[in-house]
Enzyme design. Structure first.
Site, PDB file in Angstrom:
ATOM      1  N   GLY A 164       0.840  -1.280  -0.196  1.00  0.00           N
ATOM      2  CA  GLY A 164       0.018   0.215  -0.029  1.00  0.00           C
ATOM      3  C   GLY A 164       0.662   1.264   0.075  1.00  0.00           C
ATOM      4  N   HIS A 177       4.850   2.563  -7.900  1.00  0.00           N
ATOM      5  CA  HIS A 177       3.973   1.385  -7.582  1.00  0.00           C
ATOM      6  C   HIS A 177       2.920   1.144  -9.100  1.00  0.00           C
ATOM      7  CE1 HIS A 177       4.483   1.756  -3.485  1.00  0.00           C
ATOM      8  NE2 HIS A 177       4.622   0.512  -3.750  1.00  0.00           N
TER       9      HIS A 177
END
Length: 291
Positions: free
Chosen positions: A31, A37
């Protein structure tokens, strides 16, 4: 976008996608998603028709309960980013789902886990290897995409899949950087305005080492000293390691470099509250062949 919380439900979804002839890509994350990402998600989309992002802050890879508690968890923002990027499913397991009561099975990659981050974070890579193995079993992907900023982790996961004969391709994506060269990391949120500037020491050191090699330097000792000197220009920086290693085995590089060599860095910086943030970076330095 689907939200899946159990291993069994994700396995069933993966079975359906495979039966339909669609290729699956997994992007494992903890996360706090950033552009780095999302670049992994884009790579996954290029390779597969069904993209799964896992979001799980893995307690088994933390050496400090304080570090675990401080890890950022902006879940709603992460989910919104996944929706915007066209992710098909997000896997959101609880710790109890992946490590149920009585859990006692661990995966270890022995030699690759010893140096660098493994030396300063005992047990870290056992946690990484175990959770990645469990995520691969759950998502049944054809591809799994990881960032090359975590070079040791990428090498370890590639070895894990080869050694266990897992039918998945491990895809490494180049380090994504800010415009000024700082490697993107979820931990960058802990940098103050002052340490954010000083953290550029890592990317400067990588560049300085490559320029020294281009100028003819081949001594490992001299290059490591050059790197340490560059990092020392940031007075708040404290080196955890700055080492030249073989890119495949992670063994210490020979004193005289003759082939491309990994320069791996881990550096501490202070953050508000008296704690520290640890940043890593790396580059495989090109060493021209001698005639």
């Amino acid at each position: 976008m689907e939200r899946i919380t159990t291993v069994r439900a994700l396995q069933q979804r993966a079975d359906a996608e495979r039966l339909a002839g669609r290729r699956i890509a997994l992007v494992p994350t903890m996360g706090a998603l950033h552009a780095g990402h999302l670049a992994l998600v884009d790579e996954a989309r290029r390779r597969a028709q069904f993209v799964v992002v896992s979001i799980f802050v893995n307690p088994a890879q933390f050496n400090s309960t304080t570090d675990l508690a401080a890890y950022p968890r902006p879940l709603e923002a992460d989910l919104a980013a996944c929706v915007a990027r066209g992710v098909d499913a997000v896997f959101l397991p609880t710790a109890d789902e992946l490590y149920p009561t009585g859990y006692q099975t661990w995966v270890e990659v022995t030699e690759l886990a010893k140096p660098l981050c493994g030396a300063s974070r005992p047990g870290h890579f056992r946690g990484v290897a175990t959770v990645v193995a469990k995520l691969l079993v759950a998502a049944k992907p054809h591809f799994a995409v990881f960032g090359a900023k975590d070079f040791q982790q990428l090498a370890l996961i590639r070895r894990l899949t080869r050694d266990l004969g897992l039918d998945v391709e491990i895809v490494g994506h180049e380090t994504v950087r800010e415009r000024d060269g700082l490697a993107m990391s979820s931990r960058n949120v802990h940098l103050t305005s002052e340490t954010r500037v000083q953290a550029l020491a890592l990317s400067r050191a990588l560049g300085a080492a490559q320029r020294a090699i281009d100028a003819g330097e081949r001594s490992r000792t001299a290059l490591e000293a050059r790197v340490a000197s560059e990092i020392a220009r940031s007075p708040l920086a404290k080196i955890d390691y700055a080492e030249l290693r073989d890119p495949e085995s992670l063994a210490l590089a020979p004193e005289r470099l003759t082939t491309d060599t990994l320069l791996a860095l881990a550096v501490f910086f202070p953050k508000a509250g008296g704690d520290v943030v640890r940043l890593i970076d790396n580059a495989v330095l090109h060493v021209p062949k001698e005639n």
